[in-house]
Design an enzyme around this catalytic site. Structure first.
Site, PDB file in Angstrom:
ATOM      1  CE  LYS A  63      -3.952   1.607   1.931  1.00  0.00           C
ATOM      2  NZ  LYS A  63      -4.849   2.423   3.782  1.00  0.00           N
TER       3      LYS A  63
ATOM      4  CB  SER B 120      -5.219  12.300   3.403  1.00  0.00           C
ATOM      5  OG  SER B 120      -4.480  13.038   5.147  1.00  0.00           O
TER       6      SER B 120
HETATM    7  P1  ADP Z   1      -7.470   5.882   7.116  1.00  0.00           P
HETATM    8  O1  ADP Z   1      -6.566   5.527   5.618  1.00  0.00           O
HETATM    9  O2  ADP Z   1      -7.281   4.766   7.916  1.00  0.00           O
HETATM   10  O3  ADP Z   1      -9.315   5.992   7.066  1.00  0.00           O
HETATM   11  P2  ADP Z   1      -6.469   8.202   7.263  1.00  0.00           P
HETATM   12  O4  ADP Z   1      -5.656   8.641   7.885  1.00  0.00           O
HETATM   13  O5  ADP Z   1      -7.727   9.041   6.280  1.00  0.00           O
HETATM   14  O6  ADP Z   1      -6.573   6.771   7.568  1.00  0.00           O
HETATM   15  O7  ADP Z   1      -7.677   8.650   9.087  1.00  0.00           O
HETATM   16  C1  ADP Z   1      -7.470   8.474  10.162  1.00  0.00           C
HETATM   17  C2  ADP Z   1      -8.674   8.985  10.567  1.00  0.00           C
HETATM   18  O8  ADP Z   1      -8.590  10.561  11.134  1.00  0.00           O
HETATM   19  C3  ADP Z   1     -10.054   8.617  10.904  1.00  0.00           C
HETATM   20  O9  ADP Z   1     -10.625   7.492  11.528  1.00  0.00           O
HETATM   21  C4  ADP Z   1     -10.542   9.501  10.120  1.00  0.00           C
HETATM   22  O10 ADP Z   1     -11.900   9.348  10.069  1.00  0.00           O
HETATM   23  C5  ADP Z   1     -10.219  10.398  10.889  1.00  0.00           C
HETATM   24  N1  ADP Z   1     -10.152  11.992  10.028  1.00  0.00           N
HETATM   25  C6  ADP Z   1      -9.136  12.782   8.864  1.00  0.00           C
HETATM   26  N2  ADP Z   1      -9.902  13.025   8.434  1.00  0.00           N
HETATM   27  C7  ADP Z   1     -10.366  14.026   9.293  1.00  0.00           C
HETATM   28  C8  ADP Z   1     -11.134  15.603   9.397  1.00  0.00           C
HETATM   29  N3  ADP Z   1     -10.850  16.182   8.964  1.00  0.00           N
HETATM   30  N4  ADP Z   1     -11.700  15.590  10.613  1.00  0.00           N
HETATM   31  C9  ADP Z   1     -11.873  14.435  11.845  1.00  0.00           C
HETATM   32  N5  ADP Z   1     -11.004  13.102  11.212  1.00  0.00           N
HETATM   33  C10 ADP Z   1     -10.713  12.714  10.567  1.00  0.00           C
END
Ligand code: ADP
Length: 166
Positions: A42, A134
């Site tokens: 990944k 992200s």
């Molecule tokens: P994953 O691949 O596990 O989804 P992320 O880095 O995208 O990893 O997200 C990790 C966690 O942070 C998840 O629970 C996601 O919902 C939360 N998250 C991501 N962006 C935000 C945001 N802007 N506000 C609140 N929580 C977020």
């Protein structure tokens, strides 16, 4: 009782939304471990080791007491196994919208079956940062757009360097 929380994610890159969840969850648990998923096959934009360093630097800059109770690590196992290994009893996830909820609810249910001793808690994203993802930050950066609303200058620099080197 000392409660350890595990906040797993890709953090590719860490955004202001993640920082909001970190800040708020740090006051809910005695010890917070942030797990950067580094699963084989990944590939992301930033190397997992770079993501860890960025998260550590961001935490150092947060206006937050008790920063010494926050650790950052990579993991390449099941999330529940990483949480268990870290001695955590709570998994922390952020919820932005209904899409997050549907996915996270199912994931929490399956994790609960695999690790009954670990409870998932959801924090509702703050209104100011709930629109940040992200994946979109990466897309905007690739198209040379301005990501300064969504990530800190340090993270924006790291992404620019990575994209310039590719
Ligand atoms: P994953 O691949 O596990 O989804 P992320 O880095 O995208 O990893 O997200 C990790 C966690 O942070 C998840 O629970 C996601 O919902 C939360 N998250 C991501 N962006 C935000 C945001 N802007 N506000 C609140 N929580 C977020």
């Amino acid at each position: 009782m000392s409660i350890k929380g595990y906040y797993p994610g890709s953090f590719d890159p860490i955004t202001k939304g993640h920082l909001d969840i970190i800040t708020r969850s740090a006051s809910l648990v005695d010890h917070l471990i942030i797990g950067v998923g580094a699963h084989h096959g990944k590939s992301g934009l930033l190397d997992p080791a770079v993501r860890v360093e960025l998260i550590k630097s961001e935490i150092a800059d947060l206006a937050l007491s008790g920063k010494d109770t926050i650790d950052v690590e990579t993991f390449d196992t099941l999330t529940v196994d990483a949480a268990r290994k870290a001695g955590a009893s709570v998994l922390i996830r952020g919820l932005r919208d209904g899409r997050d909820f549907e996915y996270e609810q199912q994931m929490a249910g399956m994790n609960a079956k695999m690790a009954p001793g670990i409870e998932t808690i959801f924090l509702a994203a703050s209104p100011e940062t709930s629109i940040i993802a992200s994946s979109l930050v990466k897309q905007i950066a690739v198209m040379k757009g301005d990501i300064s609303e969504f990530v800190t200058p340090r993270v924006a620099d790291a992404i620019a360097q990575q994209l310039a080197g590719k």
